[in-house]
Design a protein around this motif. Structure first.
Motif, mmCIF file in Angstrom:
data_model
loop_
_atom_site.group_PDB
_atom_site.id
_atom_site.type_symbol
_atom_site.label_atom_id
_atom_site.label_comp_id
_atom_site.label_asym_id
_atom_site.label_seq_id
_atom_site.Cartn_x
_atom_site.Cartn_y
_atom_site.Cartn_z
ATOM 1 N N LEU A 271 0.818 -1.209 0.000
ATOM 2 C CA LEU A 271 0.000 0.000 0.000
ATOM 3 C C LEU A 271 0.855 1.265 0.000
ATOM 4 O O LEU A 271 0.540 2.252 -0.679
ATOM 5 N N GLN A 272 1.938 1.273 0.765
ATOM 6 C CA GLN A 272 2.822 2.439 0.772
ATOM 7 C C GLN A 272 3.390 2.711 -0.625
ATOM 8 O O GLN A 272 3.469 3.866 -1.061
ATOM 9 N N GLU A 275 0.539 3.778 -3.173
ATOM 10 C CA GLU A 275 0.080 5.158 -3.025
ATOM 11 C C GLU A 275 0.939 6.128 -3.839
ATOM 12 O O GLU A 275 0.456 7.158 -4.304
ATOM 13 N N LYS A 276 2.198 5.795 -4.037
ATOM 14 C CA LYS A 276 3.086 6.652 -4.830
ATOM 15 C C LYS A 276 2.650 6.735 -6.292
ATOM 16 O O LYS A 276 3.077 7.634 -7.014
ATOM 17 N N TYR A 281 -8.457 4.833 -6.014
ATOM 18 C CA TYR A 281 -8.928 4.283 -4.738
ATOM 19 C C TYR A 281 -8.348 2.894 -4.554
ATOM 20 O O TYR A 281 -7.871 2.250 -5.497
ATOM 21 N N LEU A 314 -2.399 4.391 3.980
ATOM 22 C CA LEU A 314 -2.830 5.234 2.867
ATOM 23 C C LEU A 314 -3.153 6.632 3.396
ATOM 24 O O LEU A 314 -4.131 6.821 4.113
ATOM 25 N N LYS A 315 -2.344 7.585 3.029
ATOM 26 C CA LYS A 315 -2.534 8.953 3.499
ATOM 27 C C LYS A 315 -3.361 9.792 2.523
ATOM 28 O O LYS A 315 -4.081 10.699 2.939
ATOM 29 N N ASN A 316 -3.226 9.517 1.225
ATOM 30 C CA ASN A 316 -3.837 10.382 0.210
ATOM 31 C C ASN A 316 -4.707 9.624 -0.790
ATOM 32 O O ASN A 316 -5.194 10.225 -1.740
ATOM 33 N N THR A 317 -4.893 8.336 -0.588
ATOM 34 C CA THR A 317 -5.668 7.519 -1.523
ATOM 35 C C THR A 317 -7.018 7.192 -0.913
ATOM 36 O O THR A 317 -7.109 6.790 0.248
#
Length: 393
Positions: A271-272, A275-276, A281, A314-317
């Protein structure tokens, strides 16, 4: 209600936070999308679904046992999908293609509905399946390790899994996913979803019980996540921000599941890194008792709170939640900010007007008959497909 606020996903905006999950239904005409499929999807679009994810869509002939599962590898299939998507758009919904290398012919003893996207069966194919024979290639998997459990009920004698041939060069399959993404764009879909759940090829590479490779595609967490990440990168090259991922870290289904800490390490890294890539979603499939088979006397799933465990990665997804979500819980998930949206499966099969019912406070009173979910040759395809009643408003 928070469920009925718009949401920007990648380059599109959906009208509400309620999605139709990918659901295998097997009503195509020899892998070509047809008119009854168009009626089925348009019913759910008219019923208010903000986002519709197609049933598992084959990226190649290899491994498919059901001739009624749709594909997206040739021009006739692209044309068939375009008619459906144009009608869905006219009805006000958006539609993603869940891309798969093949469709499943496996049924868990305890759950009889499928989940699918851009998809490859991997070791869950069978060499006697008609489409597998037509493809002229072996059953492939990350490693030569057979899955346990399962039955191919549509083959004589209902045989089980076989030991697959280890994939020599995984980039060949990644290229097939990319071509399917190109075809999905030509068909007019609004995005694509990679099926990384439920024990299929992406999941098989992620899980250390099915992936025993010693090259750059196996062993460490980074290597086991490589196939999923490289496939996502290939799809992003085609679609930009309109690519999504579906995962089921609790595992269980199709003989998947790792110890909890290894599960957290594997999916946390995935996931990290995902996200890049700027995905639209990620869908978290929660633990389900129906997808937790007992194999060799032990439950196969790694039972834990998937949403609470993996949301921090997930910070921004945007996060969507799937599996057993009720309307009341859906509202709580979205209003609390725990999820950006939810996907419904069986309830949207049996209630084409599900979204309107939720908004109007109408009961979900259509009784599902899982034996009609997949259809059958010689049986009216409308049964259990487009014949569910709507509520009176």
């Amino acid at each position: 209600m928070s469920l009925f606020t718009p949401l920007k996903l990648g380059s599109i905006t959906i009208q509400n936070r309620i999605g139709m999950s990918a659901l295998t239904r097997n009503r195509s005409t020899e892998t070509v999308p047809n008119e009854i499929m168009q009626k089925y999807y348009v019913q759910r679009a008219v019923g208010g679904a903000g986002l519709i994810v197609s049933e598992g869509t084959l990226i190649t002939r290899q491994g498919s046992e059901w001739a009624q599962a749709p594909g997206i590898w040739d021009k006739s299939q692209v044309i068939g999908w375009k008619k459906i998507i144009d009608a869905v758009h006219e009805a006000g919904s958006k539609m993603y293609c869940q891309v798969n290398l093949t469709t499943t012919c496996i049924f868990n003893e305890e759950v009889d509905w499928g989940l699918s996207q851009l998809w490859h069966l991997g070791r869950l194919s069978h060499p006697q399946a008609p489409e597998q024979i037509a493809a002229g290639v072996p059953v492939y998997g990350p490693s030569a390790i057979s899955a346990r459990g399962g039955k191919f009920r549509f083959l004589p004698g209902a045989p089980g899994y076989v030991t697959p041939t280890a994939i020599d060069d995984p980039t060949v399959i990644i290229d097939q996913f990319k071509q399917a993404a190109i075809n999905a764009k030509e068909a007019g879909f609004d995005g694509v979803e990679l099926h990384g759940a439920n024990g299929y090829i992406v999941h098989q590479f992620l899980d250390s019980t099915s992936n025993k490779r010693t090259d750059e595609w196996g062993g460490s967490v980074e290597n086991r996540a490589r196939f999923a990440l490289e496939t996502l990168k290939a799809m992003v090259e085609v679609w930009g921000p309109d690519v999504s991922l579906k995962i089921s870290p609790a595992g269980g289904y199709n003989d998947m599941g790792m110890p909890l800490q290894e599960t957290i390490d594997t999916y946390g890294y995935l996931l990290q890194e995902a996200e890049k890539l700027g995905l639209s979603y990620v869908t978290f499939v929660r633990y389900s008792a129906g997808q937790d088979p007992v194999i060799d006397g032990m439950h196969r799933a790694t039972k834990h709170d998937v949403v609470a465990t993996f949301s921090p990665f997930l910070k921004n997804t945007h996060i969507f939640v799937n599996s057993g979500v009720t309307p009341a819980e859906a509202e709580e998930l979205v209003s609390s900010g725990t999820a950006a949206g939810v996907f419904f499966g069986v309830n949207i099969i049996t209630h084409p007007d599900l979204v309107k019912r939720i908004k109007a406070g109408k009961p979900l009173d259509n009784v599902p008959d899982v034996h009609q979910f997949y259809g059958a040759l010689g049986v009216d395809p409308a049964l259990g497909y487009v014949d569910y009643k709507e509520a009176v408003y």
